[in-house]
Write an enzyme that holds these catalytic residues in place. Structure first.
Site, PDB file in Angstrom:
ATOM      1  N   LYS A  19       0.873  -1.186   0.000  1.00  0.00           N
ATOM      2  CA  LYS A  19       0.000   0.000   0.000  1.00  0.00           C
ATOM      3  C   LYS A  19       0.897   1.220   0.000  1.00  0.00           C
ATOM      4  O   LYS A  19       2.020   1.186   0.520  1.00  0.00           O
ATOM      5  CB  LYS A  19      -0.908  -0.001   1.231  1.00  0.00           C
ATOM      6  CG  LYS A  19      -2.025   1.011   1.201  1.00  0.00           C
ATOM      7  CD  LYS A  19      -3.130   0.681   0.202  1.00  0.00           C
ATOM      8  CE  LYS A  19      -4.153  -0.252   0.776  1.00  0.00           C
ATOM      9  NZ  LYS A  19      -5.284  -0.555  -0.073  1.00  0.00           N
TER      10      LYS A  19
HETATM   11  N1  GLU Z   1      -7.020  -0.237  -3.149  1.00  0.00           N
HETATM   12  C1  GLU Z   1      -7.745  -1.431  -3.407  1.00  0.00           C
HETATM   13  C2  GLU Z   1      -7.734  -2.340  -2.202  1.00  0.00           C
HETATM   14  O1  GLU Z   1      -7.564  -1.897  -1.089  1.00  0.00           O
HETATM   15  C3  GLU Z   1      -7.321  -2.119  -4.702  1.00  0.00           C
HETATM   16  C4  GLU Z   1      -5.912  -2.570  -4.782  1.00  0.00           C
HETATM   17  C5  GLU Z   1      -5.503  -3.036  -6.187  1.00  0.00           C
HETATM   18  O2  GLU Z   1      -6.343  -3.098  -7.047  1.00  0.00           O
HETATM   19  O3  GLU Z   1      -4.319  -3.327  -6.354  1.00  0.00           O
HETATM   20  O4  GLU Z   1      -7.967  -3.522  -2.289  1.00  0.00           O
END
Ligand code: GLU
Length: 409
Positions: free
Chosen positions: A97
């Site tokens: 993240k």
């Molecule tokens: N931000 C989204 C999540 O928390 C998607 C992450 C992604 O598609 O890589 O799952």
């Protein structure tokens, strides 16, 4: 909170103390300073983060968040959850993240563009289509991903769509990615109602958070026959037992950028919205909104966690003590539609072969159904909550892979 949940699962799996740190600590944590020229002529320095939790199974995967409260700790927790989410749903990724502590709503679009490009530039030593692939999260969108892709492609000297997912379709994004998380939430809600013997037609739902996840989950639930009786965002909350008009709500949000001012009759208390009577409650905003204080007051049958980490471990204990009268669809399953379709986008970019939207959706629902089946079976077999079961499956898969690869040197 992520560590506490991990420890609960590690205890359940009878994992030795010596084995835990390798699964718990993030592999890489990066902090960068991001100076940009502002439109008023000043220079401002923002702080950006990226945490890559583990690199055992392939590249790391996870969103990029723009929000004033972003910290290294929050990003690390979200990265860890991404690991269990990807493992649970069988994706060949570790979790990651990223985030920038900023308020994109108070910045000029050109400033957001400069900040995105500077962040991408600073991340170049740590990312790549086989190393770490970003995607949208809170406060970011397709346009941000397009700038990200452009900056990386300029550095490489040719278009590299596979560096990021959640891009515009015109740049190699996949059909159905924007809707994927909300669609997945609604699909799992329908499955959960089926299990409880509640008809979707006429069932009531309340959605907290009206961004990409909440707004689309609401729409998709309506198309499955549910009635949305409450919604909120960071500016206002509305409640109408007769059902809210989503067309009018969306038109208002598109015009003003938020829900505030939509209606004066249906105004509700934002905190109280969570504890109103409904069949389905969808927290789709920030972390830790269901805690020890309000968990005992929830009056929903299904708690569908569209957000990451909306329920604290203390609230989990309260829900368990209530004897399972609330069917929890844990976050790492409930909102996994986004990363599943991100995976489809990455595969399509690598192959330069693009699918139709029906194919994307069919594969998405299949993946979610399989994962839900695994979670339910595991919860039954081990006599644990859906969250512990979901995490146990994810942690166990990573644990096996780490063990098989061994320790270098
Ligand atoms: N931000 C989204 C999540 O928390 C998607 C992450 C992604 O598609 O890589 O799952």
């Amino acid at each position: 909170m992520a560590c506490q949940q991990f420890d609960t699962v590690a205890d359940h799996l009878q994992m030795s103390e010596s084995e835990r740190p390798r699964l718990k600590y993030p592999k890489r944590s990066v902090i960068v300073s991001l100076p940009i020229n502002c439109e008023d002529g000043s220079t401002k320095v923002y702080t950006g983060f990226r945490v890559q939790h583990h690199l055992t199974l392939g590249p790391t995967k996870g969103g990029l968040r723009f929000h004033p409260d972003v910290t290294l700790g929050e990003v690390a927790a979200l990265a860890m959850w991404m690991s269990w989410k990807c493992a649970l749903t069988g994706l060949p990724y570790g979790g990651a993240k990223g985030g920038i502590a900023c308020d994109p709503h108070r910045m000029m679009p050109r400033e957001v563009e400069r900040l995105t490009r500077r962040y991408t530039q600073e991340m170049i030593p740590f990312i790549g289509p086989q190393i770490d692939v970003m995607a949208p999260d809170m406060g970011t969108n397709e346009q941000v991903m397009a700038w990200f892709m452009d900056t990386y492609s300029m550095y490489r000297g040719g278009a590299v769509p596979e560096i990021v997912t959640g891009k515009p379709v015109e740049l190699g994004g996949t059909l159905g990615r924007r809707e994927a998380t909300g669609r997945g939430v609604a699909f799992l809600v329908a499955r959960a109602l089926e299990r409880l013997g509640v008809k979707a037609g006429g069932a009531t739902a309340i959605v907290q958070g009206y961004g990409n996840v909440g707004a689309i989950a609401a729409r998709e639930m309506v198309s499955r026959g549910l009635k949305i009786i409450g919604v909120s965002d960071h500016t206002a909350a509305f409640h109408d037992p007769a059902g809210l008009d989503l067309d009018a709500l969306d038109a208002h949000a598109a015009k003003t950028g938020a829900l505030r001012g939509f209606s004066s009759e249906a105004l509700a208390d934002p905190a109280g919205l969570l504890t109103l009577k409904c069949d389905v409650l969808v927290p789709a905003a920030v972390e830790r909104v269901i805690d020890a204080r309000n968990a005992g007051e929830l009056k929903c049958r299904v708690l569908a966690e569209g957000a990451n980490g909306p329920t604290t471990p203390e609230a989990d204990l309260v829900l368990e003590r209530r004897g399972g009268d609330v069917f929890v669809i844990p976050d790492i399953l409930c909102n996994a539609g986004g990363v599943i379709v991100s995976y489809f986008e990455w595969v399509q970019d690598l192959q330069q072969y693009y699918w139709g939207e029906a194919e994307v959706n069919e594969r998405l629902y299949k993946a979610l159904d399989r994962s839900l089946g695994l979670v339910e079976a595991r919860a039954r077999k081990d006599g644990v909550s859906n969250r512990t079961a979901a995490m146990a499956i994810g942690v166990e898969r990573v644990r096996k892979a780490v063990g098989l690869r061994g320790l270098f040197p």
